[in-house]
Motif scaffolding. Structure first.
Motif, PDB file in Angstrom:
ATOM      1  N   LEU A 227       8.104 -17.808  -4.156  1.00 51.80           N
ATOM      2  CA  LEU A 227       6.933 -17.064  -4.613  1.00 51.80           C
ATOM      3  C   LEU A 227       7.373 -15.964  -5.567  1.00 51.80           C
ATOM      4  O   LEU A 227       8.523 -15.515  -5.504  1.00 51.80           O
ATOM      5  CB  LEU A 227       6.187 -16.441  -3.423  1.00 51.80           C
ATOM      6  CG  LEU A 227       5.508 -17.395  -2.441  1.00 51.80           C
ATOM      7  CD1 LEU A 227       4.928 -16.609  -1.271  1.00 51.80           C
ATOM      8  CD2 LEU A 227       4.422 -18.202  -3.119  1.00 51.80           C
ATOM      9  N   PRO A 228       6.487 -15.502  -6.464  1.00 56.72           N
ATOM     10  CA  PRO A 228       6.842 -14.396  -7.363  1.00 56.72           C
ATOM     11  C   PRO A 228       7.224 -13.152  -6.566  1.00 56.72           C
ATOM     12  O   PRO A 228       6.647 -12.857  -5.516  1.00 56.72           O
ATOM     13  CB  PRO A 228       5.552 -14.167  -8.168  1.00 56.72           C
ATOM     14  CG  PRO A 228       4.811 -15.452  -8.082  1.00 56.72           C
ATOM     15  CD  PRO A 228       5.140 -16.027  -6.735  1.00 56.72           C
ATOM     16  N   ALA A 229       8.200 -12.416  -7.067  1.00 53.29           N
ATOM     17  CA  ALA A 229       8.643 -11.204  -6.386  1.00 53.29           C
ATOM     18  C   ALA A 229       7.559 -10.129  -6.452  1.00 53.29           C
ATOM     19  O   ALA A 229       6.805 -10.041  -7.416  1.00 53.29           O
ATOM     20  CB  ALA A 229       9.929 -10.689  -7.025  1.00 53.29           C
ATOM     21  N   GLN A 230       7.491  -9.308  -5.405  1.00 49.37           N
ATOM     22  CA  GLN A 230       6.543  -8.201  -5.368  1.00 49.37           C
ATOM     23  C   GLN A 230       7.119  -7.017  -6.146  1.00 49.37           C
ATOM     24  O   GLN A 230       8.263  -6.627  -5.929  1.00 49.37           O
ATOM     25  CB  GLN A 230       6.275  -7.770  -3.928  1.00 49.37           C
ATOM     26  CG  GLN A 230       5.586  -8.820  -3.062  1.00 49.37           C
ATOM     27  CD  GLN A 230       4.138  -9.006  -3.444  1.00 49.37           C
ATOM     28  OE1 GLN A 230       3.767 -10.034  -3.975  1.00 49.37           O
ATOM     29  NE2 GLN A 230       3.318  -8.014  -3.188  1.00 49.37           N
ATOM     30  N   SER A 231       6.308  -6.455  -7.040  1.00 44.79           N
ATOM     31  CA  SER A 231       6.773  -5.319  -7.830  1.00 44.79           C
ATOM     32  C   SER A 231       6.092  -4.015  -7.446  1.00 44.79           C
ATOM     33  O   SER A 231       6.484  -2.953  -7.901  1.00 44.79           O
ATOM     34  CB  SER A 231       6.514  -5.584  -9.319  1.00 44.79           C
ATOM     35  OG  SER A 231       5.122  -5.815  -9.563  1.00 44.79           O
ATOM     36  N   THR A 232       5.071  -4.081  -6.582  1.00 42.01           N
ATOM     37  CA  THR A 232       4.331  -2.897  -6.190  1.00 42.01           C
ATOM     38  C   THR A 232       5.075  -2.140  -5.092  1.00 42.01           C
ATOM     39  O   THR A 232       5.544  -2.740  -4.128  1.00 42.01           O
ATOM     40  CB  THR A 232       2.930  -3.282  -5.686  1.00 42.01           C
ATOM     41  OG1 THR A 232       2.272  -4.012  -6.700  1.00 42.01           O
ATOM     42  CG2 THR A 232       2.126  -2.032  -5.349  1.00 42.01           C
ATOM     43  N   LYS A 233       5.153  -0.848  -5.224  1.00 37.10           N
ATOM     44  CA  LYS A 233       5.767  -0.032  -4.192  1.00 37.10           C
ATOM     45  C   LYS A 233       4.845   0.047  -2.985  1.00 37.10           C
ATOM     46  O   LYS A 233       3.675   0.382  -3.097  1.00 37.10           O
ATOM     47  CB  LYS A 233       6.051   1.375  -4.725  1.00 37.10           C
ATOM     48  CG  LYS A 233       6.779   2.255  -3.722  1.00 37.10           C
ATOM     49  CD  LYS A 233       7.079   3.617  -4.304  1.00 37.10           C
ATOM     50  CE  LYS A 233       7.807   4.498  -3.295  1.00 37.10           C
ATOM     51  NZ  LYS A 233       8.109   5.833  -3.848  1.00 37.10           N
ATOM     52  N   ALA A 234       5.386  -0.280  -1.816  1.00 37.94           N
ATOM     53  CA  ALA A 234       4.555  -0.362  -0.608  1.00 37.94           C
ATOM     54  C   ALA A 234       4.284   1.014  -0.037  1.00 37.94           C
ATOM     55  O   ALA A 234       5.176   1.855   0.053  1.00 37.94           O
ATOM     56  CB  ALA A 234       5.257  -1.230   0.441  1.00 37.94           C
ATOM     57  N   ARG A 235       3.030   1.245   0.353  1.00 33.23           N
ATOM     58  CA  ARG A 235       2.626   2.468   1.033  1.00 33.23           C
ATOM     59  C   ARG A 235       1.795   2.054   2.246  1.00 33.23           C
ATOM     60  O   ARG A 235       0.629   1.683   2.111  1.00 33.23           O
ATOM     61  CB  ARG A 235       1.822   3.371   0.090  1.00 33.23           C
ATOM     62  CG  ARG A 235       2.647   3.956  -1.047  1.00 33.23           C
ATOM     63  CD  ARG A 235       1.773   4.572  -2.109  1.00 33.23           C
ATOM     64  NE  ARG A 235       1.026   3.544  -2.828  1.00 33.23           N
ATOM     65  CZ  ARG A 235       0.226   3.798  -3.872  1.00 33.23           C
ATOM     66  NH1 ARG A 235       0.075   5.040  -4.279  1.00 33.23           N
ATOM     67  NH2 ARG A 235      -0.395   2.815  -4.471  1.00 33.23           N
ATOM     68  N   ILE A 236       2.408   2.100   3.411  1.00 32.80           N
ATOM     69  CA  ILE A 236       1.772   1.588   4.616  1.00 32.80           C
ATOM     70  C   ILE A 236       0.757   2.596   5.151  1.00 32.80           C
ATOM     71  O   ILE A 236       1.048   3.785   5.265  1.00 32.80           O
ATOM     72  CB  ILE A 236       2.820   1.272   5.703  1.00 32.80           C
ATOM     73  CG1 ILE A 236       3.817   0.237   5.174  1.00 32.80           C
ATOM     74  CG2 ILE A 236       2.151   0.756   6.967  1.00 32.80           C
ATOM     75  CD1 ILE A 236       4.935  -0.067   6.136  1.00 32.80           C
ATOM     76  N   ASP A 237      -0.412   2.100   5.489  1.00 33.34           N
ATOM     77  CA  ASP A 237      -1.485   2.933   6.045  1.00 33.34           C
ATOM     78  C   ASP A 237      -1.333   2.966   7.570  1.00 33.34           C
ATOM     79  O   ASP A 237      -2.038   2.247   8.291  1.00 33.34           O
ATOM     80  CB  ASP A 237      -2.837   2.349   5.623  1.00 33.34           C
ATOM     81  CG  ASP A 237      -4.007   3.128   6.173  1.00 33.34           C
ATOM     82  OD1 ASP A 237      -3.810   4.281   6.604  1.00 33.34           O
ATOM     83  OD2 ASP A 237      -5.130   2.583   6.178  1.00 33.34           O
ATOM     84  N   TYR A 238      -0.428   3.802   8.059  1.00 27.60           N
ATOM     85  CA  TYR A 238      -0.157   3.836   9.495  1.00 27.60           C
ATOM     86  C   TYR A 238      -1.389   4.279  10.290  1.00 27.60           C
ATOM     87  O   TYR A 238      -1.705   3.702  11.339  1.00 27.60           O
ATOM     88  CB  TYR A 238       1.020   4.778   9.783  1.00 27.60           C
ATOM     89  CG  TYR A 238       2.342   4.288   9.254  1.00 27.60           C
ATOM     90  CD1 TYR A 238       3.027   3.268   9.889  1.00 27.60           C
ATOM     91  CD2 TYR A 238       2.909   4.858   8.114  1.00 27.60           C
ATOM     92  CE1 TYR A 238       4.245   2.812   9.414  1.00 27.60           C
ATOM     93  CE2 TYR A 238       4.135   4.415   7.626  1.00 27.60           C
ATOM     94  CZ  TYR A 238       4.795   3.395   8.274  1.00 27.60           C
ATOM     95  OH  TYR A 238       6.001   2.941   7.795  1.00 27.60           O
ATOM     96  N   ALA A 239      -2.065   5.306   9.795  1.00 28.96           N
ATOM     97  CA  ALA A 239      -3.251   5.798  10.513  1.00 28.96           C
ATOM     98  C   ALA A 239      -4.318   4.719  10.596  1.00 28.96           C
ATOM     99  O   ALA A 239      -4.965   4.527  11.636  1.00 28.96           O
ATOM    100  CB  ALA A 239      -3.796   7.043   9.811  1.00 28.96           C
ATOM    101  N   GLY A 240      -4.528   4.001   9.503  1.00 28.97           N
ATOM    102  CA  GLY A 240      -5.522   2.933   9.507  1.00 28.97           C
ATOM    103  C   GLY A 240      -5.172   1.828  10.479  1.00 28.97           C
ATOM    104  O   GLY A 240      -6.045   1.290  11.173  1.00 28.97           O
ATOM    105  N   ILE A 241      -3.890   1.460  10.550  1.00 28.71           N
ATOM    106  CA  ILE A 241      -3.461   0.402  11.472  1.00 28.71           C
ATOM    107  C   ILE A 241      -3.732   0.815  12.915  1.00 28.71           C
ATOM    108  O   ILE A 241      -4.298   0.040  13.707  1.00 28.71           O
ATOM    109  CB  ILE A 241      -1.964   0.095  11.269  1.00 28.71           C
ATOM    110  CG1 ILE A 241      -1.743  -0.580   9.907  1.00 28.71           C
ATOM    111  CG2 ILE A 241      -1.442  -0.793  12.395  1.00 28.71           C
ATOM    112  CD1 ILE A 241      -0.280  -0.786   9.563  1.00 28.71           C
TER     113      ILE A 241
ATOM    114  N   ALA B 192      -6.976   6.527   2.219  1.00 28.05           N
ATOM    115  CA  ALA B 192      -5.643   5.925   2.195  1.00 28.05           C
ATOM    116  C   ALA B 192      -5.309   5.388   0.806  1.00 28.05           C
ATOM    117  O   ALA B 192      -6.173   4.880   0.083  1.00 28.05           O
ATOM    118  CB  ALA B 192      -5.564   4.798   3.221  1.00 28.05           C
ATOM    119  N   ALA B 193      -4.038   5.503   0.439  1.00 26.16           N
ATOM    120  CA  ALA B 193      -3.597   4.978  -0.855  1.00 26.16           C
ATOM    121  C   ALA B 193      -3.657   3.454  -0.880  1.00 26.16           C
ATOM    122  O   ALA B 193      -4.089   2.847  -1.865  1.00 26.16           O
ATOM    123  CB  ALA B 193      -2.170   5.457  -1.134  1.00 26.16           C
ATOM    124  N   ASP B 194      -3.209   2.815   0.190  1.00 26.49           N
ATOM    125  CA  ASP B 194      -3.266   1.352   0.336  1.00 26.49           C
ATOM    126  C   ASP B 194      -3.915   1.032   1.677  1.00 26.49           C
ATOM    127  O   ASP B 194      -3.229   0.739   2.658  1.00 26.49           O
ATOM    128  CB  ASP B 194      -1.867   0.738   0.273  1.00 26.49           C
ATOM    129  CG  ASP B 194      -1.356   0.606  -1.140  1.00 26.49           C
ATOM    130  OD1 ASP B 194      -2.125   0.118  -1.990  1.00 26.49           O
ATOM    131  OD2 ASP B 194      -0.204   0.992  -1.404  1.00 26.49           O
TER     132      ASP B 194
END
Length: 398
Positions: A171-185, A234-236
């Motif tokens: 699959l194509p590589a991911q280029s987006t920097k991950a920002r996990i929404d811990y509070a949302g989870i 949340a950012a993401d």
């Protein structure tokens, strides 16, 4: 499809082994939680794994979900008490929900909606194979080598899935920097657990005005409210609220909830209705359920074939809801004097209605998503559908 088969098979195979599990571990008053923990874990995991796939890459998250499922299967087989088994089933359910939603997202990324319809048809056949093979395989394994092997049987199949996918899927590589929404989870998991417990206990285990019911209702409302507020900031976000700005996505989510409510949810009561109202024996009831599951599979498979050729899916949910309404009216008029032939016709109609929307709604949801949101879209649609099913089918024993 091997991974999907594992997820679907496990929900079928364990039910057959439960009497032997109770005989070995005890805990008759808690045996329903062996299934409930698995379902709640899967419901909570679906949107989370879907979003993590959007952030970190679907192959990586898919492999992680399969690993969690296999680890859960292994420790379930090692459980020494009913409480341990319930806790381990929750872990296994988390992996199951993750791998199921990751496969949907993988198909969404690799194929266009029209081309993907052909592969969604394999979902229908896999579902049918798991539904038909699960009870029989569970009985055979339990009788020959013991109930623990209904969990251990997942390990060799899962190992093959891990090896093949890790070495062959590109699959194509991911280029987006991950920002996990811990509070949302965290808030989403709390909301899902509270809602599942509320709908499973109210009016059965606990009275409508009991402190437990009131507390769960208040907790559910609070958790959902805080979750929505967190998603706005949340950012993401786990479930981006902007998705609901698309009218098609909103309609798909609402139809999925209704389909889960009146389809799989009501099917759980059919065996009781067959035997107590119609006076049918266990074997005949089993034949009727088998016929209904075959109609679900065939209708779902046929709808994906038509969608793949025409590219149009909008009429299948409409037809499905119309058939649900007709089936409900027919069952409303049924009674002890309803013949077996008519009952079979009603059951086949209900199964056809359930099958016509199962893959069409998933494809419609995929069609509303950008590549960056495929996992979130599929996870949200699956979660809402499962909540609809859970409102009428969740076991009530605490």
């Amino acid at each position: 499809m091997a991974a999907v088969f594992l997820s679907l098979l496990d929900s079928q195979i364990v039910a057959t082994a439960l009497p032997r599990v109770v005989s070995d571990l005890g805990g008759l008053d808690r045996f329903a939680w062996v299934t409930t923990a698995y379902l709640i874990g899967g419901s909570a995991a679906a949107p989370v794994f879907g979003k993590l796939g959007d952030l970190f890459g679907r192959k990586r998250v898919f492999l992680a979900s399969v690993t969690v499922f296999l680890a859960g299967s292994a420790i379930c087989g090692l459980a020494r008490t009913m409480d341990q088994l319930i806790a381990f089933r929750a872990v296994q359910g988390v992996g199951s929900g993750g791998l199921f939603i990751c496969v949907l997202a993988l198909l969404g990324e690799m194929f266009s909606p029209r081309e993907g319809a052909r592969y969604h048809g394999w979902f229908s056949l896999t579902f049918g194979a798991a539904s038909l093979a699960g009870p029989a395989l569970g009985g055979i394994l339990t009788d020959l080598v013991g109930w623990r092997w209904v969990f251990y049987v997942n390990l060799p199949i899962g190992a093959v899935v891990l090896i093949v996918v890790s070495s062959m899927l590109r699959l194509p590589a991911q280029s987006t920097k991950a920002r996990i929404d811990y509070a949302g989870i965290v808030l989403l998991v709390v909301a899902i657990v509270a809602l599942n417990l509320l709908t499973g206990w109210v009016g059965t285990t606990y009275a409508w005005n009991s402190p437990m019911t009131i507390g769960l209702a208040a907790g559910s409302v609070l958790a959902v409210t805080l979750f929505v507020l967190s998603q706005r900031r949340a950012a993401d976000p786990v479930i981006p609220l902007r998705l609901f700005g698309n009218r098609t996505f909103t309609i798909v989510v609402l139809l999925g909830f209704v389909a889960g409510l009146v389809g799989p949810g009501l099917i759980n009561y059919l065996v009781l209705w067959f035997q107590t109202v119609l006076g049918l024996d266990v074997r005949t009831s089993g034949y009727l359920l088998t016929a209904m599951m075959l109609s679900v599979v065939l209708a779902s498979w046929a709808s994906t074939k038509v969608i793949g050729r025409t590219g149009s899916y909008r009429w299948f949910p409409v037809l499905s809801m119309a058939l649900f309404a007709v089936a409900a009216l027919l069952f409303r008029t049924a009674g002890p004097r309803t013949g077996l032939a008519l009952t079979t016709g009603y059951v086949l109609l209900l199964g056809t209605a359930a099958g016509l929307n199962s893959q069409a709604l998933s494809l419609a949801a995929r069609n509303t998503a950008d590549r960056r949101d495929i996992g979130a879209v599929q996870g949200t649609a699956t979660l809402v559908r499962q909540l609809g099913t859970g409102m009428v089918s969740r076991p009530s024993a605490p």
